[in-house]
Structure formats: C-alpha cells, structure tokens
Write an enzyme that holds these catalytic residues in place. Structure first.
Site, PDB file in Angstrom:
ATOM      1  N   SER A 143      39.932   3.836   4.844  1.00  0.00           N
ATOM      2  CA  SER A 143      39.255   3.045   5.868  1.00  0.00           C
ATOM      3  C   SER A 143      40.216   2.645   6.982  1.00  0.00           C
ATOM      4  O   SER A 143      39.898   2.752   8.168  1.00  0.00           O
ATOM      5  CB  SER A 143      38.626   1.800   5.232  1.00  0.00           C
ATOM      6  OG  SER A 143      37.872   1.081   6.176  1.00  0.00           O
ATOM      7  N   SER A 154      32.784  -0.248   8.123  1.00  0.00           N
ATOM      8  CA  SER A 154      33.172  -1.501   7.484  1.00  0.00           C
ATOM      9  C   SER A 154      34.514  -1.301   6.789  1.00  0.00           C
ATOM     10  O   SER A 154      34.704  -0.312   6.070  1.00  0.00           O
ATOM     11  CB  SER A 154      32.098  -1.927   6.467  1.00  0.00           C
ATOM     12  OG  SER A 154      32.360  -3.218   5.967  1.00  0.00           O
ATOM     13  N   GLU A 155      35.432  -2.264   6.964  1.00  0.00           N
ATOM     14  CA  GLU A 155      36.803  -2.113   6.468  1.00  0.00           C
ATOM     15  C   GLU A 155      36.888  -1.882   4.971  1.00  0.00           C
ATOM     16  O   GLU A 155      37.855  -1.302   4.474  1.00  0.00           O
ATOM     17  CB  GLU A 155      37.645  -3.362   6.784  1.00  0.00           C
ATOM     18  CG  GLU A 155      37.829  -3.672   8.246  1.00  0.00           C
ATOM     19  CD  GLU A 155      36.899  -4.767   8.703  1.00  0.00           C
ATOM     20  OE1 GLU A 155      37.383  -5.881   8.994  1.00  0.00           O
ATOM     21  OE2 GLU A 155      35.675  -4.514   8.730  1.00  0.00           O
ATOM     22  N   ASN A 156      35.900  -2.368   4.221  1.00  0.00           N
ATOM     23  CA  ASN A 156      35.962  -2.243   2.774  1.00  0.00           C
ATOM     24  C   ASN A 156      35.500  -0.889   2.259  1.00  0.00           C
ATOM     25  O   ASN A 156      35.372  -0.689   1.054  1.00  0.00           O
ATOM     26  CB  ASN A 156      35.151  -3.358   2.094  1.00  0.00           C
ATOM     27  CG  ASN A 156      33.700  -3.377   2.522  1.00  0.00           C
ATOM     28  OD1 ASN A 156      33.386  -3.232   3.696  1.00  0.00           O
ATOM     29  ND2 ASN A 156      32.791  -3.571   1.577  1.00  0.00           N
TER      30      ASN A 156
END
Length: 512
Positions: free
Chosen positions: A389, A347-349
């Site tokens: 990320s 997940s990008e976060n």
C-alpha cells in the site's frame, strides 16, 4: 564425476589404494549428503492453545503485533499475554486498538514499556499514559514503520526515504517519554540525510523482533498462511521480521487445500500455529449506509459548513483517478463524486477500489477503511498488505491525496498531527501521503480554528507533517492555490463570502 574428483584427491593427498579409498569415502559422502538433505528441515509446530504457544515469551521481549485498529489482530495471543502477566514489553504495532480490546488490554495492565507506532488515535488510555510519562512511545510514520519492518525481514539494515524530510522526525526532538510534570524526558534522535537526484532523503533503520504475533484466516498443516480482505494489513511483514513467528488462525486445512497461487505468507516465515479458541472480531467504527428513502439534509450551521467544503472538494476528482482520502471531510467527499466519473479509492490499510458504506447485511469486520469504518468494495477491487500500500503512495502512483489540517503555511507547509504536550494523535500515514512528488495534495478544512484563530498562516507554529507539500486548500470561504515561490492565490470565493472576510480570517502576515 564424483569418482574423478576423489581419484584426484587420492593422488595428491594419500598413498591408499584408490579402489579402497573410493569405496570407503563415497559411502561416507553418500551418508553425509543424505543426512544433510533431511536433518536440517524445520517443521512448523502446532499448538492446542495460545497459552502454550507463547510459553517462552519472557519479560522485556520485543513483540511485533499484526493488525490495523481491531481488524486482523491476534486477539487470542494478546489475551494469553495478559493472562501470563508478561511485562516490560516493547510492542511494535501500527496502533494499540481501543481502551478495552486488543493491545489496549496490555496497556491497561501496565505490561508495555514502549510502543513503536504511527497512531495513537482514539485510544484515550494510550494517549493518557504517554502524556503522563507512564509509557514510552516512538511515533513513526505508518509507511516508514511498515518499511522498517519489511527491511528487517529482508536483511536490509537501513534505507533512505523521502517521508518526513523537514519534520521533527528528520530533525529529532519528537517526545518519546514525558516526566510526570509533562516536561519532555526523552526525545528522538536526528536522522542522517542524503541527496539523491537533487532530492533530500532521510535514513531509517530496520526493525526486527523476538516474536511476531499475527492473525491469519487459514493455515495448512505445513504452516502456509492466507489472510482475508483488509485483515491482511501489517500481518505479512510482521511474519518475516521476527526470530519466532506465531500465527493464530481461524481454520487449519489439509495440505493442498490452499493452492500455491493463493499462499500469502509461505511457511518458511512461520514457526508456530494455533487455532484461535474464539473470535470476537470487534468493529471499532460501525458505519451503515443510510436508508435511500430517507432524506438527510444538513441543517445545523456546522453541518452546512462542512457540506459546503465536501461538495467543493468532490470537484477535484477526475475520471480514472487514483485517490486517497483522509479521515473526516475528505472521506465524505467520496459521496459526491460526479456521475459518469470513475475514481479508484485507495486506503492505506490495503484496499484499492473502496465502495459505498455497507447496508447492515454487508457489514464485515474484516473489511474496514483507514478510519476503521466498515466499508464495501467495488467490482475489480483488490486487497494487499500495508507495505504494498505504501509503495503505491511513496512511489507516486496515487494521483490525489486529500486530508485535513490544523495549519497550512503560505509556502504549503502542513501541520496536522500534534499539539505538543496537549494533543498527540500521531501522524499515521499522512507524512507518507504528502511525500510523493507526483501526487497532488489538497487540504480540506474549516477556515479558522475554534475561537477564530486562523489556520492559514505565514509560518506553521505546530510540528510539520510535510514541508512545501500542499498544492490546494479548500475551506468554506474559498479555494486557494499554493506555490512555494509565489505563496497563496485565492482562485475561488464561496457564495456569500467577501474578500474582506477572507482577509480578516487569514493570518495577516501571509500573502494572498
């Protein structure tokens, strides 16, 4: 050694008695050295409340605000800004929270002149002010945004990235400000480009700020910071890129209670600390696992259509794969990962190892995915900051990225982030996700738009997210492989769908 140096100095520069010279000047040097070692120390200042911590923030300041959605936001510092009515602000943040919380509160009070963000998303007031010409918005790909901030904190004035090559970010022309009549008043400038190893890159300039407002879990009395789960996100890089960093925390502990290995941001990057008076920790999208004893079957035509796409998309997963799944249909595909297969969901976060939806007792406001939904993680998962990320993403370490689209061209161009003057969600991390050469890009979408207009087209009419980046398209009618030279190839036909149906609902000018 010092005496030898001083004797040489004496012999060349003065006729003073060498013993008197040494006595006089070594005492002075000793005092000077001791003074230097102590007098330049900068101590972190601790404040009793957020209002005092921000008292020197002036109108027109440039602020770096940590957080992702409502997760990990400095909510007490934001509330203090609203109370102080500090205006004409330039705010750098991934997005702007919701209409009634986070940065949305600053927007409601008309305190922000310009937002530098990657995503407008579901904040309707953010989008309304932008399209009405009341707010300047500099839209920037999420990975580029965090790297620009990281570069600013590292003293690097600019860098080259493959993200957004061939898009409006590259060519210039992204609307920054509209007039009241919705005509564009100000646009972004073209980016300088350069070729490295046969591939084109564009130059992006660093971002710094006057103040950074960040939210940490804990600080010690020296100002070292620790974050919790996915609330880390943009916060660490924001700390490093501002003249003054103000950290609000949930807990202040004694020195030594945070082990050196556990420090996420060293105190050298922190100037002020305040313990938050209260935390609401609102959840933007509360998602709960469905009761296993209850059968949930798709019944409506639209739900059945989506389920068909989701089930086919899940067949793209292979054992041991690292995958990033976009909001909507792609994320739902994770529920259909075949048994016996392990897929590491990114997940990008700042999460690697996403798990299933939580039951009610497992809901944690510090643990959300890129869609701002509550999630869990699997054993062996890890948390990290947003710059790490996107290093995974741009660096080609993700095997598969799956995302939706408004349009896909026969050469694999992708458009999924704006309809000029009408719908502007922002690109979020999509431009970064499709920029890595070694990552397979799969688009999952309904075959036609509302009204029946084809979404698979000869040439995209909407602003591009990426050029020649899509490898495969999955719709409810079939599966297409995409080749830059050969165009589209229909490799699978869905049950009950005919070739004629596919041809009639696909742009006639595109070659299948």
């Amino acid at each position: 050694m010092a005496s030898q140096v001083l004797r040489r100095f004496w012999s060349r520069r003065t006729r003073l008695n060498p013993e008197l010279f040494l006595k006089k000047y070594t005492d002075n040097i000793r005092v000077a050295v001791c003074g230097f070692s102590a007098s330049s120390v900068r101590k972190v200042t601790f404040y009793g409340n957020a209002e005092d911590a921000i008292k020197d923030v002036k109108d027109g300041s440039k602020l770096l605000l940590g957080g992702f959605g409502l997760c990990g936001i400095p909510e007490n510092l934001i509330a203090a800004l609203v109370k102080a009515k500090i205006k004409e602000l330039t705010v750098v943040s991934n997005n702007a929270g919701t209409n009634d919380f986070g940065i949305g509160l600053l927007l409601n009070e008309r305190l922000v002149k310009r937002m530098i963000s990657s995503y407008i998303g579901e904040n309707l007031e953010f989008g309304r002010q932008y399209l009405a010409g009341e707010l300047e918005v500099e839209l920037t790909p999420q990975g580029t945004l965090v790297e620009r901030i990281r570069a600013g904190g590292a003293g690097i004035p600019a860098f080259f990235t493959p993200t957004a090559v061939g898009t409006l970010i590259h060519d210039g022309g992204v609307p920054i400000k509209y007039n009241a009549d919705k005509k564009v008043a100000l646009t972004s400038q073209p980016r300088e480009s350069r070729t490295f190893n046969g591939r084109e890159y564009i130059m992006e300039e660093a971002i710094t700020g006057d103040f950074a407002f960040v939210k940490a879990w804990k600080a010690d009395h020296l100002g070292n910071l620790v974050f919790r789960k996915s609330a880390r996100n943009f916060n660490p890089v924001m700390c490093k890129a501002a003249k003054i960093t103000i950290a609000e925390v949930e807990e202040i502990v004694d020195v030594g209670q945070i082990q050196p290995d556990d420090v996420h941001v060293p105190n050298i990057f922190v100037h002020r600390v305040v313990k938050g008076a209260k935390y609401e920790k609102r959840i933007e999208k509360l998602t709960i696992a469905k009761d296993k004893d209850t059968k949930h079957k798709a019944t409506s035509p639209s739900a059945l259509l989506r389920e068909r796409i989701i089930r086919r998309a899940a067949l793209e997963f292979t054992d041991g794969m690292y995958a990033n799944l976009g909001i909507g249909i792609p994320m739902l595909a994770s529920s259909y990962i075949p048994k016996g297969i392990t897929v590491h969901l990114h997940s990008e976060n700042g999460i690697l190892g996403l798990g299933p939806l939580p039951v009610e007792a497992e809901v944690d406001p510090d643990l959300i995915n890129a869609g701002k939904e509550t999630v869990t993680v699997l054993a062996g998962a890890s948390y990290f900051s947003s710059d790490d990320s996107f290093a995974m993403i741009r660096g080609g370490h993700i095997d598969l990225t799956m995302l939706g689209a408004m349009e896909v061209s026969q050469q694999g161009d992708l458009a999924n982030w704006m309809i000029p003057g009408k719908v502007v969600k922002g690109m979020g991390g999509a431009m970064d996700l499709v920029s890595a050469l070694d990552t397979k890009v799969v688009v999952t979408m309904e075959h036609t738009a509302k009204g029946g207009a084809p979404k698979i087209v000869e040439t995209c009419s909407l602003p591009l997210t990426g050029r020649n980046c899509v490898d495969k398209i999955i719709t409810e009618k079939g599966v297409f492989e995409v080749d830059v030279e050969d165009g589209l190839t229909l490799v699978e036909l869905a049950e009950g769908v005919t070739i004629e149906d596919v041809i009639n609902t696909t742009d006639r000018k595109s070659v299948v």
